[in-house]
Design a protein around this motif. Structure first.
Motif, PDB file in Angstrom:
ATOM      1  N   LEU A  62     -94.737  91.249  41.010  1.00  0.00           N
ATOM      2  CA  LEU A  62     -93.843  91.344  39.867  1.00  0.00           C
ATOM      3  C   LEU A  62     -93.417  89.954  39.400  1.00  0.00           C
ATOM      4  O   LEU A  62     -93.007  89.122  40.203  1.00  0.00           O
ATOM      5  N   PRO A  63     -93.479  89.711  38.095  1.00  0.00           N
ATOM      6  CA  PRO A  63     -92.927  88.460  37.560  1.00  0.00           C
ATOM      7  C   PRO A  63     -91.423  88.627  37.368  1.00  0.00           C
ATOM      8  O   PRO A  63     -90.858  89.681  37.657  1.00  0.00           O
ATOM      9  N   TYR A  64     -90.798  87.580  36.885  1.00  0.00           N
ATOM     10  CA  TYR A  64     -89.367  87.683  36.549  1.00  0.00           C
ATOM     11  C   TYR A  64     -89.248  88.360  35.197  1.00  0.00           C
ATOM     12  O   TYR A  64     -88.955  87.743  34.177  1.00  0.00           O
ATOM     13  N   GLU A  65     -89.537  89.656  35.219  1.00  0.00           N
ATOM     14  CA  GLU A  65     -89.605  90.427  33.977  1.00  0.00           C
ATOM     15  C   GLU A  65     -89.549  91.903  34.353  1.00  0.00           C
ATOM     16  O   GLU A  65     -90.167  92.326  35.332  1.00  0.00           O
ATOM     17  N   GLU A  66     -88.813  92.670  33.596  1.00  0.00           N
ATOM     18  CA  GLU A  66     -88.681  94.100  33.891  1.00  0.00           C
ATOM     19  C   GLU A  66     -89.930  94.839  33.417  1.00  0.00           C
ATOM     20  O   GLU A  66     -90.258  94.796  32.235  1.00  0.00           O
ATOM     21  N   ALA A  87     -85.328  81.260  37.823  1.00  0.00           N
ATOM     22  CA  ALA A  87     -85.373  81.906  36.509  1.00  0.00           C
ATOM     23  C   ALA A  87     -84.005  82.465  36.141  1.00  0.00           C
ATOM     24  O   ALA A  87     -83.596  82.418  34.971  1.00  0.00           O
ATOM     25  N   ALA A  88     -83.286  83.000  37.131  1.00  0.00           N
ATOM     26  CA  ALA A  88     -81.949  83.503  36.867  1.00  0.00           C
ATOM     27  C   ALA A  88     -81.019  82.369  36.449  1.00  0.00           C
ATOM     28  O   ALA A  88     -80.137  82.546  35.601  1.00  0.00           O
ATOM     29  N   LEU A  89     -81.203  81.178  37.045  1.00  0.00           N
ATOM     30  CA  LEU A  89     -80.394  80.030  36.651  1.00  0.00           C
ATOM     31  C   LEU A  89     -80.662  79.657  35.197  1.00  0.00           C
ATOM     32  O   LEU A  89     -79.735  79.339  34.439  1.00  0.00           O
ATOM     33  N   LEU A  90     -81.924  79.699  34.777  1.00  0.00           N
ATOM     34  CA  LEU A  90     -82.245  79.402  33.379  1.00  0.00           C
ATOM     35  C   LEU A  90     -81.559  80.396  32.451  1.00  0.00           C
ATOM     36  O   LEU A  90     -81.023  80.020  31.397  1.00  0.00           O
ATOM     37  N   ASP A  91     -81.580  81.677  32.820  1.00  0.00           N
ATOM     38  CA  ASP A  91     -80.878  82.687  32.020  1.00  0.00           C
ATOM     39  C   ASP A  91     -79.396  82.350  31.923  1.00  0.00           C
ATOM     40  O   ASP A  91     -78.774  82.454  30.861  1.00  0.00           O
ATOM     41  N   TYR A  92     -78.828  81.970  33.046  1.00  0.00           N
ATOM     42  CA  TYR A  92     -77.399  81.665  33.097  1.00  0.00           C
ATOM     43  C   TYR A  92     -77.069  80.476  32.192  1.00  0.00           C
ATOM     44  O   TYR A  92     -76.110  80.522  31.409  1.00  0.00           O
ATOM     45  N   LEU A  93     -77.856  79.412  32.284  1.00  0.00           N
ATOM     46  CA  LEU A  93     -77.601  78.233  31.464  1.00  0.00           C
ATOM     47  C   LEU A  93     -77.761  78.534  29.977  1.00  0.00           C
ATOM     48  O   LEU A  93     -77.000  78.034  29.143  1.00  0.00           O
ATOM     49  N   GLU A  94     -78.751  79.375  29.653  1.00  0.00           N
ATOM     50  CA  GLU A  94     -78.943  79.745  28.256  1.00  0.00           C
ATOM     51  C   GLU A  94     -77.790  80.607  27.767  1.00  0.00           C
ATOM     52  O   GLU A  94     -77.271  80.426  26.659  1.00  0.00           O
TER      53      GLU A  94
END
Length: 344
Positions: A62-66, A87-94
């Motif tokens: 699984l990638p970081y994708e639903e 990847a979750a950190l990138l989401d958080y920063l965005e």
């Protein structure tokens, strides 16, 4: 089992934990299938980086994708997500700072590892935060659609009917779930504090429960009970006990009681073996008698463990041992068992 008999109506985040080797990921996947049955949409979230969900559903990593990984019984979809801290950190920063590009540069320098070394709870904040965001997420509607609806219909439905989180093992589940409260204590104001508060609002709400996977063995059962006490101690809601790999007794209760005391009628056993056409019936009966005693004593020990788990006062669901290996058919079988017992 009718809809009104289900134990967890109203629960939207199901956290599943258990001692290593108890089948935690298998039962999390089976619970997701059970919850999705009948046309629901469920997200199954993995946070340990083992790709256990992909292996169970026989799909690529699984990638970081639903992504949809299964169709549930009687319709319904199970989607899955393997959460990656970077990847979750990138989401958080965005989300909070509009800094995705800067975040991508930071990850190349190992900022996640650096940050989680300085503040060990930061990684768990990112992991739990993604799961709780999925719980809160609603279907997007355009302006015209919103304007056409009556006020009582204005709020969009949730994207997922439920989220199942395949969480870390029991030994660290309380710390994993409560770490957002600790991080919130470090940041008194600002986006980090607001984020941690929102995460803990979901985790502490009545819509979230923590299910514990156990077995009818001393160590898994004790770890289950200890974990329940720890989770309750930090103010979180205890769900049910999923008792995995349950084996049915091979003998009637009266025979088990006698054999449990070490008494086996070897002559009767030998006669039965002879009537079945087996050679060397006496020698075989002697060997089988020891196995019968062992089996009876194991059943007795399992009954004692079952009583201890019952003493916790939480709903229990017993799932059978699947001896021919776990595959998709096995997952669907366990999902059916969970539904029949009222877990979904």
């Amino acid at each position: 089992m009718s809809a009104g008999d289900r134990d967890w109506d109203g629960v939207r985040l199901h956290v599943v934990t258990g001692k290593g080797g108890t089948g935690k990921t298998t039962l999390a996947a089976s619970l997701a299938l059970a919850l999705a049955s009948g046309g629901k949409k469920v997200l199954l979230v993995e946070v340990e980086g083992r790709q256990g969900i992909a292996q169970l559903f026989d799909c690529p990593p699984l990638p970081y994708e639903e992504r949809r990984v299964a169709v549930a019984p009687r319709g319904g979809d199970v989607h899955a997500l393997a959460v990656d801290p970077e990847a979750a950190l990138l989401d958080y920063l965005e989300m909070f700072y509009g800094m995705r590009r800067a975040g991508q540069a930071l990850t190349r320098f190992g900022v996640v590892d650096f940050a989680t070394t300085i503040a060990p709870g930061a990684r768990d904040v990112l992991l739990t935060g993604k799961a709780t965001e999925a719980v809160r997420r609603r279907v997007r509607r355009d302006r015209a659609d919103r304007a056409a609806r009556r006020p009582e219909q204005a709020r969009a439905p949730f994207v997922y009917d439920a989220v199942v989180l395949d969480a870390p093992p029991t030994g660290r589940i309380a710390q994993f779930l409560n770490v957002n409260a600790e991080v919130a204590g470090l940041a008194k104001v600002g986006p980090i504090r607001n984020h941690a508060d929102r995460v803990m609002e979901v985790i502490r709400s009545p819509e979230t429960v923590v299910h514990f996977v156990a077995m009818l063995e001393e160590m898994p059962a004790q770890e289950c009970l200890d974990g329940m006490a720890e989770v309750r101690g930090v103010g979180l809601n205890i769900g049910g006990i999923l008792v995995n790999m349950v084996r049915s007794p091979l003998l009637p209760p009266d025979h088990l009681a006698t054999a449990g005391e070490g008494e086996v009628d070897i002559d009767a056993l030998a006669r039965g073996l002879k009537s079945a056409g087996l050679e060397q019936a006496e020698q075989t009966a002697q060997a089988l008698s020891g196995e019968i005693v062992d089996h009876a004593r194991r059943v007795r020990a399992e009954a004692d463990v079952r009583d201890r788990l019952a003493g916790a006062g939480r709903p229990r669901y017993e799932l059978p041992l699947i001896t021919d290996g776990m595959d998709l058919a096995g997952l669907y079988r366990l999902a059916d068992e969970l539904r029949e017992q009222g877990a979904a």
